[in-house]
Design an enzyme around this catalytic site. Structure first.
Site, PDB file in Angstrom:
ATOM      1  N   HIS A 268       7.909   2.825  23.426  1.00 51.94           N
ATOM      2  CA  HIS A 268       7.454   3.859  22.484  1.00 51.94           C
ATOM      3  C   HIS A 268       7.184   5.192  23.160  1.00 51.94           C
ATOM      4  O   HIS A 268       7.785   6.210  22.795  1.00 51.94           O
ATOM      5  CB  HIS A 268       6.190   3.379  21.760  1.00 51.94           C
ATOM      6  CG  HIS A 268       5.724   4.291  20.667  1.00 51.94           C
ATOM      7  ND1 HIS A 268       5.170   5.534  20.906  1.00 51.94           N
ATOM      8  CD2 HIS A 268       5.746   4.157  19.321  1.00 51.94           C
ATOM      9  CE1 HIS A 268       4.870   6.110  19.756  1.00 51.94           C
ATOM     10  NE2 HIS A 268       5.199   5.288  18.774  1.00 51.94           N
ATOM     11  N   HIS A 480     -22.134  21.486   1.383  1.00 51.03           N
ATOM     12  CA  HIS A 480     -21.178  22.475   0.898  1.00 51.03           C
ATOM     13  C   HIS A 480     -21.362  23.850   1.545  1.00 51.03           C
ATOM     14  O   HIS A 480     -20.507  24.724   1.360  1.00 51.03           O
ATOM     15  CB  HIS A 480     -21.299  22.637  -0.622  1.00 51.03           C
ATOM     16  CG  HIS A 480     -20.723  21.502  -1.405  1.00 51.03           C
ATOM     17  ND1 HIS A 480     -21.010  20.189  -1.141  1.00 51.03           N
ATOM     18  CD2 HIS A 480     -19.859  21.496  -2.456  1.00 51.03           C
ATOM     19  CE1 HIS A 480     -20.360  19.411  -1.999  1.00 51.03           C
ATOM     20  NE2 HIS A 480     -19.657  20.187  -2.805  1.00 51.03           N
TER      21      HIS A 480
END
Length: 676
Positions: A268, A480
């Site tokens: 890989h 937020h």
């Protein structure tokens, strides 16, 4: 001769040069990923030799098919294909794989390599880019095609691997692609069951075909990825469904041809090793020296003559189109070239002048919406959108046409998909012909961060409308409320962050953003109304420099207050109070540190005189501002997370008030604090 070496120009004859070049280049660099290119070689032959519409002599041909290698770690696959088909990628370029400033960097990079459409490597983003390209094709076709002329008619192809499909962004992008019915998008999935850690069944057991069926895709399962004809038939079948995107699930063996490492994670992400490569050459019946491709194979692969003919045929059609639709033809060429209309500057200046005249006390998110309303009328290539916050970001304008499964348009309802939105916008812009912007809250730029970084890396002028830029959003609280976000976005190379203080700065920020083709722009905008700041014409012109003197001292200069966004109002009020106390300060508005930093030294020193104490005021982390105020200066800001309360309560709590600014200046200048 090839016949004497028992090599035919059949499946092995066309696939094995990809394998050989890939394993040779990775070994030569002593770094890279040979397994994926060796495993996908036949898939590449089926697409690139039999289906892909492209012109190696002109990688920028407008109606070429777009190809995205989402599993970009296998970059030698695309480099081999580009070399073999006749792009300006030489054998020497392949030898320089992963070397400094080569055309063949470790992962495909837009701008480095002719024929590479987008930078990939961060898994999953490539397929999201491909979704953006397919949307661009869809909207451009809807705008410019006529019943007798299909001047926009191409496919977007993407290669993906297990890693791409594990990444959450693939869900965001592919779900939306199904909803939008992107029938020109075809994805070929390299289902080899291997990732870096080994066999994936221990951590990736999804039923991928059923997953994509649930998205509304056409699914072609169980294709033998080492049978060129089978892949060819699957691609042909995919093209027949123009109402749904298609995923072709190809079973492959990673590192195919490597005698001991095929089918293993050992192939890989590491070179195979000289002994394994020597044995692979025997296994593949490829007796040629490293980096050598026989002439017969090179000639069989070369696509320059075919590509030039394809473009010539299209050009002939386009000239016929021009004779009937001259305005549309000129507009198409302008948009594909990424040029602004000749009168854009004049009309943009008119809009700024009108904004100055109105002198509105409005939120900068509303000022942004006003700008969009104007600029969308000037630039029909604008494609807006929001991640399910249109009514908060104010990204809608009169004249939007939503992109749907049955129509093109100029507005994308992305749903709650911030990361997907940002990566799709990269694909939209990489395609050319459209100019995207997307909205969310500043805080939720964290979801989109890596795609924003990719835009900066690729030099794409994407525009991010990020609202609710501070604790002033109030009771939604610290989850937020952005604190460190503006600073970290500013730290990103080639990212221009604008935090305007009023409607005029917002209008100019939008103008600058649209003029920048190689730098993405963040517009950090307020939820709350902000006071209009009166200016002289010279000051209005100086906004484009990123920082300028908004209020000049009325006596001997004692300190400079640098502020952005909503805190500019605090600075100007403090300016008045201090002047009444005989303390003369200057207020510098700095909506864009990126732009200010790029001004010449004389201008910067004119705005920020050397040796004068400085104080910064911004509702965010303070460390960033030390580069401007120095160790001896003062920074008013917030170095903790926010709280849930009304905005005015929060500004008092965090000592971001006019009185706080006044006291900080008095202390900095040796006047003491005391009652104000």
């Amino acid at each position: 001769m090839l016949q004497n070496q028992n090599i035919t120009l059949g499946q092995a004859g066309l696939a094995n040069p990809i394998r050989a070049l890939s394993m040779d280049a990775v070994q030569n660099a002593n770094s890279g990923h040979p397994g994926m290119p060796m495993g996908m070689a036949e898939i590449a032959v089926a697409l690139w030799h039999r289906h892909l519409k492209h012109n190696p002599a002109n990688p920028a041909w407008a109606d070429r098919d777009r190809f995205v290698l989402s599993n970009g770690h296998g970059s030698m696959l695309i480099y081999s294909l580009l070399h073999l088909t006749g792009y300006e990628i030489s054998i020497e370029d392949l030898r320089r794989f992963r070397q400094l400033h080569s055309k063949t960097p470790g992962h495909p990079e837009r701008g480095y390599t002719p024929g590479v459409e987008t930078t990939t490597g961060p898994l999953g983003q490539g397929i999201a880019n491909a979704v953006g390209m397919a949307i661009a094709e869809k909207t451009l076709a809807a705008r410019f095609n006529r019943p007798e002329y299909n001047v926009v008619d191409h496919h977007t192809y993407a290669f993906v691997g297990d890693g791409c499909l594990m990444e959450g962004i693939s869900h965001e992008a592919c779900s939306l692609a199904g909803t939008l019915g992107l029938g020109k998008l075809i994805v070929l999935y390299d289902d080899n069951g291997i990732s870096i850690d080994g066999h994936v069944e221990g951590w990736f057991s999804d039923d991928t075909p059923k997953r994509f069926e649930a998205y509304g895709w056409q699914v072609i399962p169980d294709v033998d990825g080492h049978d060129i004809d089978a892949v060819d038939r699957a691609i042909a079948e995919a093209k027949t469904d123009i109402s749904r995107p298609t995923i072709i699930c190809c079973k492959t063996v990673i590192g195919k041809g490597a005698p001991t490492k095929a089918g293993s994670h050992d192939s890989h992400g590491s070179p195979l090793g000289l002994e394994e490569i020597a044995r692979a050459r025997l296994e593949l019946n490829w007796p040629h020296a490293p980096f050598h491709v026989p002439t017969e194979i090179s000639e069989a692969w070369n696509a320059r003559a075919k590509g030039e003919q394809l473009q010539a045929d299209w050009s002939q059609q386009f000239e016929a189109y021009r004779s009937v639709y001259p305005n549309e033809a000129s507009e198409f060429e302008r948009r594909m070239a990424g040029k602004l209309p000749h009168d854009f500057d004049e009309k943009a200046r008119d809009f700024v002048a009108q904004t100055v005249e109105k002198a509105e006390n409005i939120a900068t998110r509303k000022a942004s919406q006003n700008a969009v309303q104007t600029f969308a009328g000037l630039l029909p290539e604008i494609i807006g959108g929001s991640a399910d916050l249109a009514s908060s970001n104010l990204t809608l304008w009169n004249g939007i046409e939503p992109v749907t499964a049955t129509s093109g348009g100029n507005y994308i309802y992305y749903g709650v998909r911030e990361f997907g939105m940002a990566a799709i916008m990269n694909g939209l812009l990489a395609h050319s012909g459209v100019r995207p912007f997307g909205g969310t809250y500043v805080m939720f730029s964290e979801y989109a961060r890596n795609a924003m970084r990719m835009a900066a890396l690729m030099k794409l002028g994407t525009i991010y409308v990020l609202t609710h830029d501070s604790i002033a959003l109030g009771q939604d609280g610290p989850t937020h409320q952005p604190i460190e976000q503006l600073a970290t976005l500013r730290l990103m190379p080639n990212m221009d962050v604008w935090r305007p203080c009023d409607s005029v700065e917002t209008a100019i920020a939008w103008q600058v953003a649209l003029e920048q083709v190689a730098t993405p722009t963040v517009l950090a905008l307020s939820r709350q109304n902000l006071s209009f700041q009166p200016r002289e014409q010279e000051q209005v012109a100086s906004i484009r420099k990123g920082g300028y003197v908004l209020r000049r001292e009325q006596g001997p200069l004692q300190a400079v207050i640098i502020a952005t966004g909503s805190e500019v109002g605090l600075a100007t009020e403090a300016y008045k109070t201090l002047a009444a106390q005989g303390i003369h300060v200057r207020v510098v508005a700095m909506p864009s540190t990126y732009t200010f930093d790029r001004q010449d030294r004389d201008y910067k020193q004119e705005v920020l005189p050397v040796g004068v104490p400085r104080i910064s005021v911004e509702a965010g982390v303070t460390d960033y501002w030390r580069k401007y105020v120095g160790i001896e200066g003062a920074c008013l800001g917030i170095d903790t997370f926010g709280e849930s309360a009304a905005p005015d309560v929060l500004f008092e709590h965090f000592k971001l008030t006019t009185a706080s600014v006044v006291n900080a200046v008095r202390e900095l200048t040796g006047h003491g604090t005391g009652e104000q």
